[in-house]
Design a protein around this motif. Structure first.
Motif, PDB file in Angstrom:
ATOM      1  N   GLN A   1     -21.353  11.756  -6.771  1.00  0.00           N
ATOM      2  CA  GLN A   1     -21.148  10.323  -6.606  1.00  0.00           C
ATOM      3  C   GLN A   1     -20.691   9.681  -7.912  1.00  0.00           C
ATOM      4  O   GLN A   1     -19.823   8.807  -7.917  1.00  0.00           O
ATOM      5  CB  GLN A   1     -22.448   9.683  -6.096  1.00  0.00           C
ATOM      6  N   ALA A   2     -21.282  10.137  -9.027  1.00  0.00           N
ATOM      7  CA  ALA A   2     -20.827   9.646 -10.329  1.00  0.00           C
ATOM      8  C   ALA A   2     -19.393  10.084 -10.602  1.00  0.00           C
ATOM      9  O   ALA A   2     -18.609   9.345 -11.219  1.00  0.00           O
ATOM     10  CB  ALA A   2     -21.757  10.154 -11.432  1.00  0.00           C
ATOM     11  N   ASP A   3     -19.003  11.273 -10.129  1.00  0.00           N
ATOM     12  CA  ASP A   3     -17.616  11.727 -10.288  1.00  0.00           C
ATOM     13  C   ASP A   3     -16.660  10.797  -9.554  1.00  0.00           C
ATOM     14  O   ASP A   3     -15.588  10.449 -10.068  1.00  0.00           O
ATOM     15  CB  ASP A   3     -17.464  13.155  -9.754  1.00  0.00           C
ATOM     16  N   GLY A   4     -17.019  10.407  -8.345  1.00  0.00           N
ATOM     17  CA  GLY A   4     -16.171   9.476  -7.602  1.00  0.00           C
ATOM     18  C   GLY A   4     -16.035   8.145  -8.306  1.00  0.00           C
ATOM     19  O   GLY A   4     -14.954   7.549  -8.343  1.00  0.00           O
ATOM     20  N   PHE A   5     -17.113   7.663  -8.867  1.00  0.00           N
ATOM     21  CA  PHE A   5     -17.090   6.405  -9.620  1.00  0.00           C
ATOM     22  C   PHE A   5     -16.189   6.532 -10.843  1.00  0.00           C
ATOM     23  O   PHE A   5     -15.385   5.636 -11.145  1.00  0.00           O
ATOM     24  CB  PHE A   5     -18.525   6.060 -10.033  1.00  0.00           C
ATOM     25  N   ALA A   6     -16.294   7.655 -11.546  1.00  0.00           N
ATOM     26  CA  ALA A   6     -15.465   7.879 -12.739  1.00  0.00           C
ATOM     27  C   ALA A   6     -13.995   7.981 -12.381  1.00  0.00           C
ATOM     28  O   ALA A   6     -13.126   7.452 -13.093  1.00  0.00           O
ATOM     29  CB  ALA A   6     -15.934   9.145 -13.459  1.00  0.00           C
TER      30      ALA A   6
ATOM     31  N   ALA B   1     -12.461   6.526  -9.950  1.00  0.00           N
ATOM     32  CA  ALA B   1     -11.950   5.191  -9.624  1.00  0.00           C
ATOM     33  C   ALA B   1     -11.695   4.364 -10.879  1.00  0.00           C
ATOM     34  O   ALA B   1     -10.747   3.572 -10.931  1.00  0.00           O
ATOM     35  CB  ALA B   1     -12.939   4.470  -8.710  1.00  0.00           C
ATOM     36  N   LEU B   2     -12.527   4.542 -11.914  1.00  0.00           N
ATOM     37  CA  LEU B   2     -12.364   3.754 -13.135  1.00  0.00           C
ATOM     38  C   LEU B   2     -11.366   4.369 -14.109  1.00  0.00           C
ATOM     39  O   LEU B   2     -10.607   3.645 -14.767  1.00  0.00           O
ATOM     40  CB  LEU B   2     -13.723   3.607 -13.838  1.00  0.00           C
ATOM     41  N   LEU B   3     -11.357   5.691 -14.211  1.00  0.00           N
ATOM     42  CA  LEU B   3     -10.537   6.351 -15.229  1.00  0.00           C
ATOM     43  C   LEU B   3      -9.194   6.834 -14.715  1.00  0.00           C
ATOM     44  O   LEU B   3      -8.287   7.091 -15.506  1.00  0.00           O
ATOM     45  CB  LEU B   3     -11.310   7.538 -15.822  1.00  0.00           C
ATOM     46  N   GLY B   4      -9.069   7.006 -13.417  1.00  0.00           N
ATOM     47  CA  GLY B   4      -7.809   7.485 -12.867  1.00  0.00           C
ATOM     48  C   GLY B   4      -7.484   8.895 -13.332  1.00  0.00           C
ATOM     49  O   GLY B   4      -8.322   9.800 -13.280  1.00  0.00           O
ATOM     50  N   ALA B   5      -6.271   9.075 -13.836  1.00  0.00           N
ATOM     51  CA  ALA B   5      -5.807  10.404 -14.252  1.00  0.00           C
ATOM     52  C   ALA B   5      -6.568  10.933 -15.449  1.00  0.00           C
ATOM     53  O   ALA B   5      -6.548  12.140 -15.722  1.00  0.00           O
ATOM     54  CB  ALA B   5      -4.312  10.357 -14.557  1.00  0.00           C
ATOM     55  N   GLU B   6      -7.247  10.059 -16.196  1.00  0.00           N
ATOM     56  CA  GLU B   6      -7.991  10.506 -17.366  1.00  0.00           C
ATOM     57  C   GLU B   6      -9.309  11.186 -17.002  1.00  0.00           C
ATOM     58  O   GLU B   6      -9.973  11.761 -17.869  1.00  0.00           O
ATOM     59  CB  GLU B   6      -8.286   9.315 -18.285  1.00  0.00           C
ATOM     60  N   CYS B   7      -9.676  11.126 -15.743  1.00  0.00           N
ATOM     61  CA  CYS B   7     -10.926  11.733 -15.305  1.00  0.00           C
ATOM     62  C   CYS B   7     -10.710  13.230 -15.100  1.00  0.00           C
ATOM     63  O   CYS B   7      -9.903  13.646 -14.253  1.00  0.00           O
ATOM     64  CB  CYS B   7     -11.402  11.080 -14.004  1.00  0.00           C
ATOM     65  N   ARG B   8     -11.432  14.045 -15.887  1.00  0.00           N
ATOM     66  CA  ARG B   8     -11.269  15.495 -15.813  1.00  0.00           C
ATOM     67  C   ARG B   8     -12.653  16.158 -15.758  1.00  0.00           C
ATOM     68  O   ARG B   8     -13.610  15.655 -16.348  1.00  0.00           O
ATOM     69  CB  ARG B   8     -10.514  16.032 -17.028  1.00  0.00           C
TER      70      ARG B   8
ATOM     71  N   ASP C   1     -20.404  -2.710 -20.107  1.00  0.00           N
ATOM     72  CA  ASP C   1     -19.536  -2.069 -21.103  1.00  0.00           C
ATOM     73  C   ASP C   1     -19.813  -0.571 -21.193  1.00  0.00           C
ATOM     74  O   ASP C   1     -18.890   0.233 -21.355  1.00  0.00           O
ATOM     75  CB  ASP C   1     -19.746  -2.716 -22.475  1.00  0.00           C
ATOM     76  N   GLN C   2     -21.091  -0.197 -21.102  1.00  0.00           N
ATOM     77  CA  GLN C   2     -21.426   1.229 -21.156  1.00  0.00           C
ATOM     78  C   GLN C   2     -20.826   1.988 -19.984  1.00  0.00           C
ATOM     79  O   GLN C   2     -20.336   3.112 -20.136  1.00  0.00           O
ATOM     80  CB  GLN C   2     -22.948   1.405 -21.171  1.00  0.00           C
ATOM     81  N   LEU C   3     -20.847   1.378 -18.802  1.00  0.00           N
ATOM     82  CA  LEU C   3     -20.289   2.040 -17.633  1.00  0.00           C
ATOM     83  C   LEU C   3     -18.771   2.158 -17.717  1.00  0.00           C
ATOM     84  O   LEU C   3     -18.190   3.149 -17.261  1.00  0.00           O
ATOM     85  CB  LEU C   3     -20.691   1.285 -16.364  1.00  0.00           C
ATOM     86  N   ARG C   4     -18.118   1.153 -18.305  1.00  0.00           N
ATOM     87  CA  ARG C   4     -16.657   1.244 -18.472  1.00  0.00           C
ATOM     88  C   ARG C   4     -16.308   2.336 -19.482  1.00  0.00           C
ATOM     89  O   ARG C   4     -15.364   3.099 -19.289  1.00  0.00           O
ATOM     90  CB  ARG C   4     -16.098  -0.098 -18.942  1.00  0.00           C
ATOM     91  N   GLU C   5     -17.078   2.399 -20.553  1.00  0.00           N
ATOM     92  CA  GLU C   5     -16.796   3.376 -21.593  1.00  0.00           C
ATOM     93  C   GLU C   5     -17.150   4.794 -21.146  1.00  0.00           C
ATOM     94  O   GLU C   5     -16.452   5.758 -21.477  1.00  0.00           O
ATOM     95  CB  GLU C   5     -17.587   3.027 -22.855  1.00  0.00           C
ATOM     96  N   ASP C   6     -18.220   4.932 -20.385  1.00  0.00           N
ATOM     97  CA  ASP C   6     -18.662   6.245 -19.913  1.00  0.00           C
ATOM     98  C   ASP C   6     -19.179   6.093 -18.487  1.00  0.00           C
ATOM     99  O   ASP C   6     -20.360   5.860 -18.257  1.00  0.00           O
ATOM    100  CB  ASP C   6     -19.764   6.780 -20.827  1.00  0.00           C
TER     101      ASP C   6
END
Length: 743
Positions: free
Chosen positions: A207-212, A214-221, A188-193
């Motif tokens: 690498q964390a940016d790539g993971f974010a 993939a999970l957040l899509g367009a919301e990743c800034r 849950d923590q990884l999904r939320e952040d």
């Protein structure tokens, strides 16, 4: 010194975005994890850090597990201490720029504008122990518990984390690390952040940016507050690996800017508000300008603003408080002053100075090379004659065994011994064993060490957390002697405790006049003062072997270990240690160990690359290395013998905590010595050389030193011009607030 020309980091696996890129030089750093930070302050420190290896379990209560248990108790004690501290930091009114922004963030927390996740406190002087700690029972040997990470959690939790990692394109091999770092609810923590993935060892911001993404899509800034906060913590953790307990605010914000954080100041403020980091103001140690007669005295006082992680900040405060208590407490009754003077009169000059200093002070610093340890043994002998319970603590089991031999010359036992008829209990233990209770005198009813005098050898290897636990464990009235060679490499963990105390000048300092013997000792002594001297070596005690390239360096090294040194010097291969600047590269430990294994103990590597008889370096805890050999392998794991003791490393931990050990880095070798050492200096390692590195590497040899020399003038330049890389710490400022400087 003679010439003998005729003598015949890898990328962390399983990280998102990690390819098959090989490490370039992989110089001797704090960890095997790449720690590429964004500013010179952080990057330079990481490159000059020390070796840290993983931990290993055993079928019985191991030294590492016992140490972890002691550390948990210390963390609980620190949390209680933090809860007892009152009052927020008094904010300065005349700060500007970054300092003002950070203090504004603190005020925002205090006013309720942002959630209060932690309190920012000024350290309060506590020279005397107000409340005795809870008793710490001495651990008894028991079956080793399951690994205290994800393995102990429910399989459902691990599966949930693997599912989230898969959705983000990250390998499921990161699941154990994520569970260990984040605990239950990690999915849950990884999904939320998603940037919480940076808390897993080996994961980098890109690498964390790539993971974010993939999970957040367009919301990743890039300007996501969560990203800025996570990168801030990551940079502080990398700084800790490099030895810093905190970072200057400008260095941290500059590093954030180079990590593509659009608003570094806001990122730091967010980390402070969420309690992921703490902010401190330390007065600068600069003399104020002279005031003209009649002019009003300025109220401004220059300060530096530091940002640090809570665990190291509290450990440093706890250490300062404990040392102040030791210095301010009255030593226990131990006979008349005449008794101390008589003991000093019968000792050598340097030992006499040490005995007299300890007679009247709670804390004493003792500096010198390996030979100076005889003076500490003389001190323990004198203390026992005065009825004191004295113990010595070393950094490594090998150092403990060596020091036990010195103590035997004074008819002192090497372990718990003594009764009403024989005198007080005395002995020698490792620092880790002393803290865990597996070695040493045990603890009294108040949880303090049951002793009157503690001599800590290899003191430069003390990090702030270990030093805090030692100092807090001393009973009131006990004496503490920190003894070591200030020229060697500093600790693997954060801090530079011994160097900070020497610089603070808050207690007596006794410099040994006992030189290390022989041509090797003469050469090392010169390196310590920045001089690379040519020494007379009639017995080939020091040999220089020039090489032109990496292939020749490997060939000459194997030839020296397997043939030349045993034949010409009479020291067998098993008593010769190879030391090189790094793990990677064409002449790193990996390449050298592969070549040495092929020559000295060829085999198929039936168990994770190891065969019976292989020399290995086992790291039971970060920053601590023991050398041994492989005995066998079975379903329980890899069976080793290290310092005469059996060790079983579970097969799932072998890759993390066991390396071949014919060749080590200087950071792995610190605290250890061998009859012969072969120091390899390949041409591509020139930039990694420093005076402390050379001093440490050359000083590992007792009787013979061979130098495989391929760096030309870089060696002399490093000895003369390149000092220890600086570390940012708060201990001197904390001590100054509690203890006046000694004259």
């Amino acid at each position: 010194m003679s010439t003998e020309p005729e003598t015949t980091k890898e990328v962390e696996p399983g990280t998102p975005g990690a390819g098959a890129t090989a490490d370039p030089q992989d110089v001797d750093t704090d960890t095997d994890t790449d720690t590429d930070t964004a500013t010179d302050a952080v990057t330079d420190a990481v490159e000059g850090g020390t070796e840290s290896e993983g931990t290993a379990d055993a079928t019985k209560l191991s030294e590492a597990e016992a140490e972890l248990a002691a550390q948990r108790l210390e963390r609980e004690r620190i949390e209680r201490r933090k809860a007892e501290k009152q009052g927020p930091i008094v904010a300065g009114t005349k700060l500007s720029g970054t300092a003002a922004d950070l203090l504004a963030a603190v005020r925002a927390v205090e006013s309720g504008e942002k959630p209060v996740a932690t309190a920012f406190r000024e350290p309060e002087p506590t020279p005397r122990r107000a409340v005795a700690p809870e008793p710490v029972p001495r651990p008894q040997p028991v079956a080793a518990p399951a690994a205290e990470t994800s393995a102990a959690l429910a399989p459902e939790a691990a599966a949930a984390v693997r599912a989230v990692l898969g959705e983000g394109g990250a390998p499921d091999t990161l699941a154990p690390g994520a569970l260990a770092a984040l605990g239950e609810g990690a999915d849950d923590q990884l999904r939320e952040d998603p940037w919480q993935l940076l808390r897993v060892a080996g994961v980098r911001p890109e690498q964390a940016d790539g993971f974010a993404r993939a999970l957040l899509g367009a919301e990743c800034r890039p300007d996501d507050e969560r990203r800025g906060r996570a990168v801030t913590v990551w940079l502080l953790e990398q700084a800790a690996l490099a030895g810093h307990t905190a970072l200057d605010a400008p260095a941290l914000t500059a590093a954030l800017a180079q990590r593509a954080v659009p608003d570094p100041g806001a990122a730091v403020q967010s980390a402070l508000a969420e309690g992921d980091a703490l902010v401190f103001q330390d007065a600068l140690d600069t003399a104020p300008p002279a005031q003209e007669e009649g002019a009003e005295e300025s109220e401004e006082r220059p300060v530096r603003v530091l940002i640090g992680l809570e665990r190291y900040a509290l450990a440093e405060e706890s250490l300062a408080d404990a040392l102040a208590r030791v210095m301010n407490s009255v030593p226990k009754t131990d006979g008349s002053a005449d008794g101390w003077e008589q003991a000093a009169a019968s000792a050598t000059r340097s030992a006499a100075e040490l005995i007299r200093a300890v007679a009247g002070h709670g804390l004493v610093l003792h500096t010198g090379g390996h030979a100076s340890q005889a003076e500490a043994a003389a001190l323990l002998h004198a203390a026992r004659g005065l009825g004191l319970r004295g113990w010595a603590a070393t950094h490594t089991p090998s150092g403990r065994d060596d020091y036990a031999a010195r103590m035997a010359r004074y008819d002192l036992p090497d372990g718990p011994s003594g009764d009403a008829g024989d005198g007080p209990v005395t002995g020698v233990a490792t620092v880790a064993g002393l803290l865990s209770g597996a070695e040493g005198p045990g603890r009294d009813a108040d949880g303090a060490f049951d002793l009157d005098l503690l001599v800590v050898l290899d003191a430069p290897q003390l990090d702030v957390e270990t030093a805090a636990m030692l100092a807090e464990s001393l009973p009131d009235g006990a004496r503490l002697v920190l003894s070591g060679d200030p020229g060697v490499l500093w600790s693997a963990g954060p801090g530079r405790v011994f160097a900070d105390l020497l610089a603070a000048r808050v207690c007596p300092q006794v410099a040994s006049r006992t030189p290390d013997p022989g041509p090797v000792g003469e050469l090392v002594s010169g390196v310590g003062i920045g001089e690379l001297n040519q020494v007379e070596a009639p017995g080939k005690e020091v040999v220089i072997v020039p090489v032109r390239d990496a292939g020749e360096a490997v060939h000459r090294t194997v030839q020296l270990v397997a043939d030349s040194v045993p034949r010409a010097i009479g020291i067998p291969a098993e008593q010769t240690q190879v030391i090189t600047p790094g793990h990677g590269g064409a002449v790193g430990t990996r390449a050298l160990n592969s070549a040495l294994k092929e020559r000295l103990n060829p085999g198929p590597g039936r168990f994770g690359g190891f065969d019976p008889g292989d020399r290995v370096a086992h790291s039971p805890a970060p920053g601590r290395t023991t050398v041994g050999h492989v005995v066998k392998a079975d379903a329980d794991g890899l069976h080793l013998e290290c310092s005469g003791l059996p060790v079983v490393v579970p097969k799932e931990r072998v890759e993390q905590s066991v390396r071949h050990g014919w060749a080590l880095t200087a950071h792995q070798a610190v605290g250890l010595r061998w009859p012969a050492a072969v120091v390899v200096l390949p041409g591509d390692a020139a930039a990694a050389l420093t005076r402390p590195w050379v001093y440490t590497a050359f000083g590992r040899a007792e009787r013979h030193l061979s130098v495989v020399h391929g760096v030309e003038q870089a060696l002399q330049r490093a000895v003369a011009e390149v000092p220890q890389k600086p570390r940012t710490t708060r201990l001197p400022a904390l001590l100054k607030a509690q203890v006046p400087a000694a004259g």
